[in-house]
Design an enzyme around this catalytic site. Structure first.
Site, short mmCIF file in Angstrom:
data_model
loop_
_atom_site.label_atom_id
_atom_site.label_comp_id
_atom_site.label_asym_id
_atom_site.label_seq_id
_atom_site.Cartn_x
_atom_site.Cartn_y
_atom_site.Cartn_z
N ASN A 11 0.83 -1.22 0.00
CA ASN A 11 0.00 0.00 0.00
C ASN A 11 0.86 1.27 0.00
O ASN A 11 0.47 2.29 0.57
CB ASN A 11 -1.00 0.01 1.16
CG ASN A 11 -2.11 1.07 1.05
OD1 ASN A 11 -2.59 1.57 2.06
ND2 ASN A 11 -2.52 1.41 -0.14
N ARG A 14 1.71 0.68 -5.75
CA ARG A 14 0.69 0.56 -6.81
C ARG A 14 -0.70 1.03 -6.39
O ARG A 14 -1.31 1.84 -7.10
CB ARG A 14 0.62 -0.91 -7.28
CG ARG A 14 1.86 -1.37 -7.99
CD ARG A 14 1.92 -2.87 -8.11
NE ARG A 14 2.10 -3.50 -6.81
CZ ARG A 14 2.12 -4.81 -6.60
NH1 ARG A 14 1.95 -5.64 -7.61
NH2 ARG A 14 2.30 -5.29 -5.39
N ASP A 123 5.14 -5.27 -9.73
CA ASP A 123 5.50 -4.63 -8.47
C ASP A 123 6.76 -3.79 -8.70
O ASP A 123 7.82 -4.34 -8.99
CB ASP A 123 5.77 -5.74 -7.44
CG ASP A 123 6.08 -5.19 -6.06
OD1 ASP A 123 6.38 -3.98 -5.95
OD2 ASP A 123 6.04 -5.98 -5.11
P1 4NP Z 1 3.23 -2.17 -3.42
O1 4NP Z 1 4.82 -2.38 -3.49
O2 4NP Z 1 2.65 -3.51 -3.04
O3 4NP Z 1 2.88 -1.76 -4.81
O4 4NP Z 1 2.99 -1.09 -2.38
C1 4NP Z 1 5.55 -2.93 -2.44
C2 4NP Z 1 5.89 -2.16 -1.36
C3 4NP Z 1 6.65 -2.70 -0.34
C4 4NP Z 1 7.05 -4.03 -0.40
C5 4NP Z 1 6.69 -4.81 -1.49
C6 4NP Z 1 5.93 -4.26 -2.50
N1 4NP Z 1 7.84 -4.57 0.65
O5 4NP Z 1 8.24 -5.75 0.52
O6 4NP Z 1 8.10 -3.89 1.64
#
Ligand code: 4NP
Length: 153
Positions: A11, A14, A123
Site C-alpha cells: 500500500n 501501486r 511490483d
Molecule cells: P506495493 O509495493 O505492493 O505496490 O505497495 C511494495 C511495497 C513494499 C514491499 C513490497 C511491494 N515490501 O516488501 O516492503
C-alpha cells in the site's frame, strides 16, 4: 455512491497511485457524488507511511499530486466497498482467503486493461525508474477503463 478499493502488497506503490488516479479522474469529470476510491495493502509492513517517494515524484512529473496513509485490509472492507481491485494474482489469492463472504465484487486491476486481462500490475518496489513510469501508464489506462465500466452499470 460507488466505493472502490484498490489493493496491493505494501500500500505504498501501486494501490495508492491507482486510488490517486481514479479519484483525480472522478474529480475531472465532476462525479465526486457518484464514486470514491480508497486503497490498502494485504501486508502490514508500511502501515501509516505515505506513498513511495519515487512513485510520488514520477506522478508529479505526469501532473498528478496525491497522498495516502498506508493501511492494511480489514474484514469490514469486504462489505464497505462495492468493488475490490487487487493489483496482482498474489493479492487476489490473499483477499479470497480472508473474505468471509462480503458483498464486494473482486476483480483484477488489469482485467480493465484491454489486451492484458488477467495479467499482474508489476511490483515496482524493487525495480528501476522505468518500471515506475510503466506502472503509472498501466494504472492510468486501467483506472480510466474501470471508471467507464462503472459508469455504464
Ligand atoms: P506495493 O509495493 O505492493 O505496490 O505497495 C511494495 C511495497 C513494499 C514491499 C513490497 C511491494 N515490501 O516488501 O516492503
Amino acid at each position: 455512491m460507488k466505493k472502490v478499493l484498490f489493493v496491493c502488497l505494501g500500500n505504498i506503490c501501486r494501490s495508492p497511485l491507482a486510488e490517486g488516479l481514479f479519484n483525480h479522474q472522478v474529480q475531472e469529470m465532476g462525479l465526486q457524488d457518484k464514486f470514491i476510491a480508497d486503497s490498502c495493502g494485504t501486508a502490514a509492513y508500511h502501515i501509516g507511511e505515505q506513498p513511495d517517494g519515487r512513485s510520488v515524484a514520477n506522478a508529479k512529473d505526469n501532473g498528478l499530486i496525491y497522498s495516502h496513509a498506508a493501511r492494511q485490509v480489514q474484514d469490514e472492507d469486504f462489505n464497505e466497498f462495492d468493488i475490490i481491485i487487487p493489483m496482482d494474482a498474489s493479492n487476489m489469492s490473499t483477499l479470497k482467503k480472508i473474505d468471509t463472504g462480503g458483498s464486494a465484487k473482486l476483480q483484477l486491476m488489469r482485467d480493465y486493461d484491454s489486451g492484458f486481462e488477467g495479467v499482474d500490475v508489476p511490483d515496482p518496489y524493487f525495480g528501476g525508474e522505468q518500471g515506475i513510469q510503466e506502472v503509472y501508464d498501466i494504472l492510468n489506462r486501467s483506472t480510466k477503463a474501470l471508471l467507464e465500466d462503472l459508469l455504464e452499470e
